[in-house]
Design a protein around this motif. Structure first.
Motif, PDB file in Angstrom:
ATOM      1  N   THR A   1      -7.266   8.549  -8.371  1.00 36.64           N
ATOM      2  CA  THR A   1      -6.044   8.182  -9.100  1.00 36.64           C
ATOM      3  C   THR A   1      -5.144   9.392  -9.300  1.00 36.64           C
ATOM      4  N   LEU A   2      -5.733  10.513  -9.671  1.00 39.28           N
ATOM      5  CA  LEU A   2      -4.948  11.744  -9.849  1.00 39.28           C
ATOM      6  C   LEU A   2      -4.307  12.168  -8.534  1.00 39.28           C
ATOM      7  N   ALA A   3      -5.058  12.031  -7.441  1.00 39.76           N
ATOM      8  CA  ALA A   3      -4.518  12.398  -6.124  1.00 39.76           C
ATOM      9  C   ALA A   3      -3.385  11.461  -5.722  1.00 39.76           C
ATOM     10  N   ASP A   4      -3.531  10.173  -6.013  1.00 40.08           N
ATOM     11  CA  ASP A   4      -2.477   9.210  -5.676  1.00 40.08           C
ATOM     12  C   ASP A   4      -1.172   9.541  -6.401  1.00 40.08           C
ATOM     13  N   GLU A   5      -1.298  10.106  -7.607  1.00 40.77           N
ATOM     14  CA  GLU A   5      -0.112  10.474  -8.380  1.00 40.77           C
ATOM     15  C   GLU A   5       0.226  11.956  -8.243  1.00 40.77           C
ATOM     16  N   CYS A   6      -0.494  12.660  -7.353  1.00 40.91           N
ATOM     17  CA  CYS A   6      -0.227  14.078  -7.064  1.00 40.91           C
ATOM     18  C   CYS A   6      -0.166  14.918  -8.334  1.00 40.91           C
ATOM     19  N   THR A   7      -1.106  14.677  -9.235  1.00 39.45           N
ATOM     20  CA  THR A   7      -1.102  15.399 -10.500  1.00 39.45           C
ATOM     21  C   THR A   7      -2.453  16.065 -10.731  1.00 39.45           C
ATOM     22  N   LYS A   8      -2.523  16.924 -11.742  1.00 39.81           N
ATOM     23  CA  LYS A   8      -3.707  17.752 -11.972  1.00 39.81           C
ATOM     24  C   LYS A   8      -4.177  17.650 -13.417  1.00 39.81           C
TER      25      LYS A   8
END
Length: 338
Positions: free
Chosen positions: A136-143
């Motif tokens: 999910t974090l990767a799909d939203e390109c966030t950390k």
């Protein structure tokens, strides 16, 4: 007579040839033709001569010019989702003295501006749930920041390595999730829980973790706090507690976080990648954050933690980790036929 005439005629021809060569190679017209040929070649881009100055709390990579050949800057990772939540800025933390973050317990360092959020996850790594959170974090390109339990890191080191490989910050959450603020825990036992937890995370990652620590149950024992300060380890509380471990479903987690966040306006959000409902809630929660105008801040440590050798060695023996061979690969494995 004929020989003399032929010799004279040959000399004239040679002189004409020499003059022609001189004219073609030395005249301004020849130089102009050469310049036009060079100019007609497609121009190649040059590296920037100056780098934009970054804000003090932003982490940016800049390239320098070489005296010989230009060295291209490393390509920045691109996000496949054009509407992703992303990361608005990255802050680098100097953990000297053990600073505290999260207004539930520490109010000295108010570094977030309005609508800024830090995502944090406790208790992992854990099968299914942690990989779901990572996706999910990767799909939203966030950390985010992950506070791993030492035991869990030894159970599932491959998952924790996925967390680090995705660019998230990895800290520790004690060895066994023990409450360090009870009379049952001695100062030495609290130290053991802290140091063994960090050594376990290091063993799982194969590299030093960030000097970021969160107390289980947010129970901050005074002796443990003093010790963490002496080790230059930052301590994390939170601003927004999701209470996801109590939630009956994903919807309740989303509503709890957004209600508290809309009231506070910003903050460090505490969640657990150990919890199934948290993994289920995260896609909706991140979309709600984006729709609400919230921006993600990623926290990184200026320097990794130097774990204590005595705990590293003891954990290796306890986990019965095989000793790495010092022999070269070629002396161990050889191709005998193809």
């Amino acid at each position: 007579m004929r020989n003399a005439l032929g010799l004279m005629l040959g000399s004239v021809v040679a002189a004409v040839v020499i003059a022609g060569v001189w004219f073609l190679t030395s005249s301004p017209r020849a130089d102009q033709a050469a310049l036009q040929t060079i100019a007609a070649r497609p121009a190649e881009p040059l590296p920037a001569a100056t780098a934009k100055l970054a804000a003090k709390d932003d982490v940016e990579v800049t390239a320098a010019l070489s005296n010989k050949l230009p060295i291209p800057a490393a390509p920045k990772s691109t996000c496949a989702n054009p509407d992703a939540l992303g990361v608005s800025r990255v802050v680098e933390i100097d953990t000297t003295g053990g600073p505290g973050f999260g207004f539930e317990h520490f109010k000295q360092l108010d570094f977030l501006t309005d609508k800024e959020v830090v995502l944090t996850f406790d208790d992992g790594p854990w099968p299914v749930n942690t990989p779901s959170v990572l996706k999910t974090l990767a799909d939203e390109c966030t950390k985010a920041v992950f506070f791993s339990i030492g035991k869990h890191a030894t159970y599932h080191p491959e998952i924790l390595r996925q967390v680090a490989a995705a660019g998230h910050t990895v800290g520790a959450h004690t060895w066994s999730h023990a409450n360090l603020n009870t009379k049952k825990i001695t100062d030495q036992q609290a130290k053991d829980e802290i140091e063994k937890g960090f050594s376990a995370v290091k063993l799982a990652l194969g590299s030093a973790p960030a000097p970021f620590f969160r107390f289980p149950e947010l129970q901050h024992g005074p002796a443990a706090m003093t010790y963490l300060g002496s080790r230059n380890i930052a301590v994390f509380s939170c601003d927004i507690d999701s209470f996801d471990f109590r939630a009956k479903d994903a919807t309740q987690i989303v509503n709890t976080v957004m209600t508290k966040l809309d009231k506070a306006g910003k903050g460090i959000i505490l969640m657990h990648d150990f919890q199934k409902h948290t993994a289920e809630a995260l896609p909706t929660l991140l979309r709600r954050l984006k729709a609400g105008g919230y921006k993600i801040v990623q926290m990184k440590a200026r320097m990794p933690l130097e774990t204590l050798a005595e705990y590293d060695d003891a954990l290796i023996k306890e986990q019965k980790v095989p000793v790495t061979s010092t022999r070269a690969v070629g002396s161990v494995v050889q191709t005998v036929s193809q």
